[in-house]
Design an enzyme around this catalytic site. Structure first.
Site, PDB file in Angstrom:
ATOM      1  N   ASP A  46       5.059  10.614   7.915  1.00  0.00           N
ATOM      2  CA  ASP A  46       5.809   9.368   8.145  1.00  0.00           C
ATOM      3  C   ASP A  46       6.813   9.509   9.287  1.00  0.00           C
ATOM      4  O   ASP A  46       7.410   8.519   9.715  1.00  0.00           O
ATOM      5  CB  ASP A  46       6.538   8.957   6.861  1.00  0.00           C
ATOM      6  CG  ASP A  46       5.555   8.567   5.761  1.00  0.00           C
ATOM      7  OD1 ASP A  46       4.427   8.169   6.090  1.00  0.00           O
ATOM      8  OD2 ASP A  46       5.908   8.679   4.575  1.00  0.00           O
ATOM      9  N   ARG A  99      -0.499   3.049  13.608  1.00  0.00           N
ATOM     10  CA  ARG A  99       0.700   3.592  14.272  1.00  0.00           C
ATOM     11  C   ARG A  99       0.375   4.249  15.610  1.00  0.00           C
ATOM     12  O   ARG A  99       1.249   4.346  16.479  1.00  0.00           O
ATOM     13  CB  ARG A  99       1.431   4.563  13.332  1.00  0.00           C
ATOM     14  CG  ARG A  99       2.115   3.816  12.209  1.00  0.00           C
ATOM     15  CD  ARG A  99       2.910   4.686  11.264  1.00  0.00           C
ATOM     16  NE  ARG A  99       3.649   3.836  10.334  1.00  0.00           N
ATOM     17  CZ  ARG A  99       4.149   4.242   9.183  1.00  0.00           C
ATOM     18  NH1 ARG A  99       3.990   5.498   8.784  1.00  0.00           N
ATOM     19  NH2 ARG A  99       4.817   3.408   8.410  1.00  0.00           N
ATOM     20  N   LYS A 141      -1.839   3.296   8.202  1.00  0.00           N
ATOM     21  CA  LYS A 141      -0.526   3.106   7.562  1.00  0.00           C
ATOM     22  C   LYS A 141      -0.174   1.618   7.624  1.00  0.00           C
ATOM     23  O   LYS A 141      -1.050   0.783   7.784  1.00  0.00           O
ATOM     24  CB  LYS A 141       0.523   3.991   8.252  1.00  0.00           C
ATOM     25  CG  LYS A 141       0.256   5.490   8.073  1.00  0.00           C
ATOM     26  CD  LYS A 141       0.420   5.900   6.637  1.00  0.00           C
ATOM     27  CE  LYS A 141       0.116   7.377   6.429  1.00  0.00           C
ATOM     28  NZ  LYS A 141       0.055   7.727   5.008  1.00  0.00           N
TER      29      LYS A 141
HETATM   30  C1  S3P Z   1       3.440   8.736   0.184  1.00  0.00           C
HETATM   31  C2  S3P Z   1       2.433   9.479   0.735  1.00  0.00           C
HETATM   32  C3  S3P Z   1       2.005   9.327   2.134  1.00  0.00           C
HETATM   33  C4  S3P Z   1       3.059   8.625   2.958  1.00  0.00           C
HETATM   34  C5  S3P Z   1       3.577   7.391   2.287  1.00  0.00           C
HETATM   35  C6  S3P Z   1       4.218   7.753   0.952  1.00  0.00           C
HETATM   36  C7  S3P Z   1       3.775   8.943  -1.236  1.00  0.00           C
HETATM   37  O1  S3P Z   1       0.833   8.546   2.185  1.00  0.00           O
HETATM   38  O2  S3P Z   1       2.546   8.296   4.231  1.00  0.00           O
HETATM   39  O3  S3P Z   1       4.546   6.748   3.078  1.00  0.00           O
HETATM   40  O4  S3P Z   1       4.841   8.497  -1.690  1.00  0.00           O
HETATM   41  O5  S3P Z   1       2.960   9.567  -1.935  1.00  0.00           O
HETATM   42  P1  S3P Z   1      -0.631   9.176   1.901  1.00  0.00           P
HETATM   43  O6  S3P Z   1      -0.701   9.593   0.506  1.00  0.00           O
HETATM   44  O7  S3P Z   1      -1.570   8.049   2.208  1.00  0.00           O
HETATM   45  O8  S3P Z   1      -0.768  10.306   2.847  1.00  0.00           O
END
Ligand code: S3P
Length: 434
Positions: free
Chosen positions: A314, A345, A341
């Protein structure tokens, strides 16, 4: 607030800031609290729209939520979670709400539909539906995307290897595994954030972790706990980069979660030449936490590969801003996840070209050729509905003498209401245009 113009501070950035509570941990505190017996008491819940989506969802699905100034109480529904409530649950912009809830509802006793806003409706959901089907759930996506329909089902444990490193998918499988017969194992290609595992353990659920695999057994009860949330490193990263790129700056970010599955941005910024230190390292709510002191440095480009992406996933938008200010080239690879996302991005960051930065977008990453400490150009960009893109360009503006106009800037409210006020406190000039 739709459009803002951000201009640099007149001098170096200096000061100490607190941050919103960690969004990832907050979702889990709310969602796992709803599955628990007893009352989960959560201190420092962030006020962003994403976490509000989780609160509203659990309240609709049988948990009782009592917001308070300091502590938010979630009275758990235990095994009855999901047995009552409307058929359609709105997850707004929040992928974490949708994917974790899908796991929690997979072994339920009635049909529930998870839906979201236009951005969430574009995001891939087969990655979570496929393992849930393997567990025995009946799950339908809409051409691979939301809305997702989850029908009643009986679950049996599985051994699942994630094709893509994703903490949300890992968590969904583990949460479904709690309601499945036998053991559920998840294997990941690279370690992703482990907040679910830590919180399950704190709530009395044994979790086995061995060599890139995590396992839970079905049928264990979750016991509600009291939990203080550490500050969000993903929010802290914007100010760490701001301090790194504005000469002479030194900013202290208080009480930040520095879990090694989240602080990849610190390792990357240090490698680029920023001076970042942890002070007062301690444990907050079962998570490593510290005050992060970030100071300007002479930045040089770096290479970021697939193994490094999950711990900085992120933060890559704001790291691209650091790269734009550094000397030489920065290569980001193995980051095709950034395309799915809240916006694509990689394409959103290509707007760095508006500021005169040489950027090449490749299928799984970016190549940024930095200005070597020179100023960025000014111009207008769009956040494209994405909070982290809005904040990344606001940070870029600190090095653009004529400022940057950011359209769709209200997107910051998803994770960080008050972001622009904090930036002003540090001396940046923020003007709301519309
Ligand atoms: C998150 C996991 C990440 C991240 C998201 C929050 C989480 O995504 O990018 O903002 O809280 O488990 P992914 O699981 O798709 O990698």
């Amino acid at each position: 607030m739709r459009r803002v113009r951000v201009r640099p501070a007149p001098g170096p950035l200096a000061g100490a800031l607190g941050l919103p509570g960690d969004k990832s941990i907050a979702h889990r505190a709310v969602l796992l609290g709803a599955l628990a017996t007893g009352t989960q008491r959560i201190r420092g819940l962030p006020q962003g729209a994403d976490v509000r989506a989780s609160l509203a969802a659990v309240a609709a699905l049988g948990a009782r939520v009592e917001p308070d100034a300091d502590w938010t109480l979630v009275h758990g529904a235990g095994r009855r979670f999901g047995a009552v409530g409307p058929e359609v649950i709105d997850c707004a912009n929040s992928g974490t709400t949708m994917r974790l809830l899908a796991g929690m509802l997979a072994g339920g006793s009635r049909t529930v539909v998870l839906d979201g806003d236009a951005s969430l409706r574009r995001r891939p959901m087969e990655r979570v539906a496929a393992p849930l089907r393997a567990l025995g759930a009946r799950v339908e996506t809409t051409a691979g995307r939301p809305p997702i329909r989850i029908h009643p089902g009986t679950l049996r444990g599985i051994d699942w290897t994630l094709p893509v490193a994703s903490a949300q998918v890992k968590s969904a499988i583990l949460l479904a595994g709690l309601g499945a017969a036998g053991e559920t194992v998840v294997r990941e290609p690279h370690p992703t954030r482990d907040h679910t595992e830590r919180m399950l353990v704190a709530m009395g659920v044994p979790v086995e972790r061995r060599d890139g695999a995590v396992a839970v057994r079905g049928g264990t009860e979750l016991h509600a706990i009291d939990l203080t949330l550490p500050g969000d490193p993903s929010s802290a990263a914007f100010f760490a980069v701001a301090a790194a790129i504005v000469p002479g700056s030194r900013v202290v970010l208080r009480d930040v979660c520095v879990n090694p599955t989240r602080d990849g941005f610190v390792r990357i910024l240090r490698r680029m030449g920023a001076a970042i230190e942890y002070r007062n390292a301690r444990d907050v709510g079962g998570e490593p936490c510290a005050d992060v002191c970030a100071a300007a440095g002479v930045l040089v480009g770096t290479s970021i590969d697939a193994a490094e992406v999950p711990a900085a996933v992120d933060e890559l938008p704001v790291l691209a801003i650091a790269a734009a200010c550094a000397a030489g080239e920065t290569q980001v690879r193995g980051a095709s996840e950034l395309r799915v996302k809240e916006s694509d991005r990689l394409e959103a960051l290509a707007q760095l070209r508006v500021l005169g930065v040489d950027v090449t977008v490749v299928p799984d990453g970016l190549v940024v050729r930095g200005t070597g400490g020179g100023p960025l150009g000014s111009g207008a960009v769009s956040a494209r509905g994405d909070h982290r893109i809005a904040m990344a360009f606001a940070v870029a503006a600190l090095r653009a003498p004529d400022g940057i106009e950011i359209d769709d800037a209200g997107a910051v409210d998803v994770s960080f209401p008050g972001f622009f006020d904090r930036l002003s406190v540090l001396g940046a000039q923020v003007e709301v245009l519309a």
